[in-house]
Design an enzyme around this catalytic site. Structure first.
Site, PDB file in Angstrom:
ATOM      1  N   SER A 178       0.838  -1.154  -0.321  1.00 15.66           N
ATOM      2  CA  SER A 178       0.160   0.088  -0.001  1.00 15.66           C
ATOM      3  C   SER A 178       0.874   1.197  -0.496  1.00 15.66           C
ATOM      4  O   SER A 178       2.008   1.343  -1.137  1.00 15.66           O
ATOM      5  CB  SER A 178      -1.224  -0.205   1.427  1.00 15.66           C
ATOM      6  OG  SER A 178      -2.187   1.145   1.293  1.00 15.66           O
ATOM      7  N   ASP A 274     -11.313  -0.581   0.932  1.00 13.57           N
ATOM      8  CA  ASP A 274     -10.778  -1.516  -0.224  1.00 13.57           C
ATOM      9  C   ASP A 274     -11.403  -1.227  -1.608  1.00 13.57           C
ATOM     10  O   ASP A 274     -10.786  -1.570  -2.188  1.00 13.57           O
ATOM     11  CB  ASP A 274     -11.741  -2.892  -0.253  1.00 13.57           C
ATOM     12  CG  ASP A 274     -10.977  -3.853  -0.599  1.00 13.57           C
ATOM     13  OD1 ASP A 274     -10.032  -3.835  -0.257  1.00 13.57           O
ATOM     14  OD2 ASP A 274     -11.883  -5.199  -1.462  1.00 13.57           O
ATOM     15  N   HIS A 308      -7.498  -4.583  -1.515  1.00 16.95           N
ATOM     16  CA  HIS A 308      -6.807  -4.168  -0.741  1.00 16.95           C
ATOM     17  C   HIS A 308      -6.022  -5.045   0.379  1.00 16.95           C
ATOM     18  O   HIS A 308      -6.305  -4.410   1.750  1.00 16.95           O
ATOM     19  CB  HIS A 308      -7.198  -2.816  -0.387  1.00 16.95           C
ATOM     20  CG  HIS A 308      -5.580  -2.552  -0.655  1.00 16.95           C
ATOM     21  ND1 HIS A 308      -5.034  -1.527  -1.823  1.00 16.95           N
ATOM     22  CD2 HIS A 308      -5.589  -1.160   0.456  1.00 16.95           C
ATOM     23  CE1 HIS A 308      -3.799  -0.861  -1.264  1.00 16.95           C
ATOM     24  NE2 HIS A 308      -4.084  -0.868   0.027  1.00 16.95           N
TER      25      HIS A 308
END
Length: 329
Positions: A178, A274, A308
């Site tokens: 991320s 997400d 994610h």
């Protein structure tokens, strides 16, 4: 991984961004010489104020540094045979994502000990701020938060002064999830001679696409979580800083590196966190990959079901590739 393997949701919460509204914002054989507390001998700007070296593999340090207005920490994960082998090892610098629950412990909670068991590599996992974006901000109302200085100018030389590592291009890799994946891509390009391998697990490679969505989130999330209204890139943006940090504007800086990318193709449509994160990541990685292809720069990329979150199987595959690329222990 062991029986402690986290669930998909726990990993998502443990390593993701700041919130749906702020998506994307989701040891002492030290050089066989002095103890870690004496590490100030190298002019790295760090002073060890706390440490724990009782675990055979995972060693912890906390530093005082003028670069950060509080005392950031790092976990250093050693190979199984570090204490007995006398060997020198390659190093992976592994970065966490954004969020109020994110810190140097994130990858330990995600199972990094099991994922690296038996692997001949040192893994360095530092603090990067709740929304530090692996950057020196344009402004801060909470004291210095110069994460880029801490990681590149201070921590990296400290590690190489205090552990048996290859202090060279072919001895270092950088990776992250991320926000940490963005940091890995940024550092690999901006400091070209530092890292021979770079990996972004659901990390965005473009600050400017979609009207600058990621750069805006960097500003919003850092203002809310780290900088008390300050920002990473300024408002209006410091355009030179955005360009300097933007991976996709520096495609040639990935030439002769190993590049590994992972993105999810099916984020949860009713989970804004997400959906916003991985939709932007996937689009950005596709654009980035196309530019690498146009430039004739090899890369390994994966589009996987889901959204994610960390994918342990992809990390394992990545780690094998890192070990193949770097100088052997």
């Amino acid at each position: 991984m062991s029986e402690h393997r986290p669930t998909r949701r726990s990993v998502l919460r443990a390593v993701g961004g700041v919130s749906a509204a702020m998506a994307l914002g989701g040891a002492s054989v030290l050089a066989a010489a002095s103890p870690a507390g004496a590490a100030g001998a190298a002019d790295d700007g760090l002073r060890v104020v706390d440490r724990r070296e009782d675990d055979p593999r995972m060693w912890y340090y906390r530093f005082a540094t003028d670069a950060i207005g509080w005392q950031p920490a790092v976990n250093v994960l050693l190979p199984d045979d570090y204490h007995s082998s006398g060997r020198t090892y390659p190093v992976l610098y592994l970065f966490h994502g954004g969020g109020t629950d994110q810190d140097f412990m994130t990858w330990d909670r995600a199972g990094i000990r099991d994922l690296t068991a038996g692997k001949p590599i040192i893994v360095v996992m530092p603090d990067g701020g709740h929304a530090g974006w692996y950057s020196n901000p344009v402004s801060s109302n909470t004291g210095p938060r110069n994460w880029e200085t801490f990681h590149i100018a201070q921590l990296l030389p400290w590690v190489e002064a205090n552990f048996r590592t290859y202090a060279e291009y072919d001895g270092r890799a950088v990776a992250g999830f991320s926000m940490g994946g963005f940091g890995a891509l940024k550092y690999a390009a901006k400091y070209y001679g530092h890292f021979a391998s770079v990996s972004a697990h659901s990390g965005p490679p473009s600050l400017r696409r979609d009207f600058g969505a990621v750069a805006h989130w960097a500003n919003v999330s850092s203002a809310a979580l780290d900088l008390a209204g300050g920002t990473i890139y300024g408002e209006p943006w410091d355009e030179a800083r955005v360009s300097a940090d933007n991976p996709i504007e520096h495609i040639e800086r990935y030439r002769d590196k190993r590049v590994f990318l992972v993105a999810g193709t099916s984020p949860n449509p009713v989970d804004p966190f997400d959906l916003l994160n991985e939709t932007e990541v996937l689009a950005g990685q596709r654009e980035f990959r196309a530019k690498l292809d146009e430039a004739g720069i090899p890369h390994e990329s994966h589009e996987q079901p889901g959204g994610h979150f960390i994918r342990p199987d992809m990390f394992t595959r990545d780690l094998d590739g890192i070990l193949d690329r770097l100088r052997k222990a």
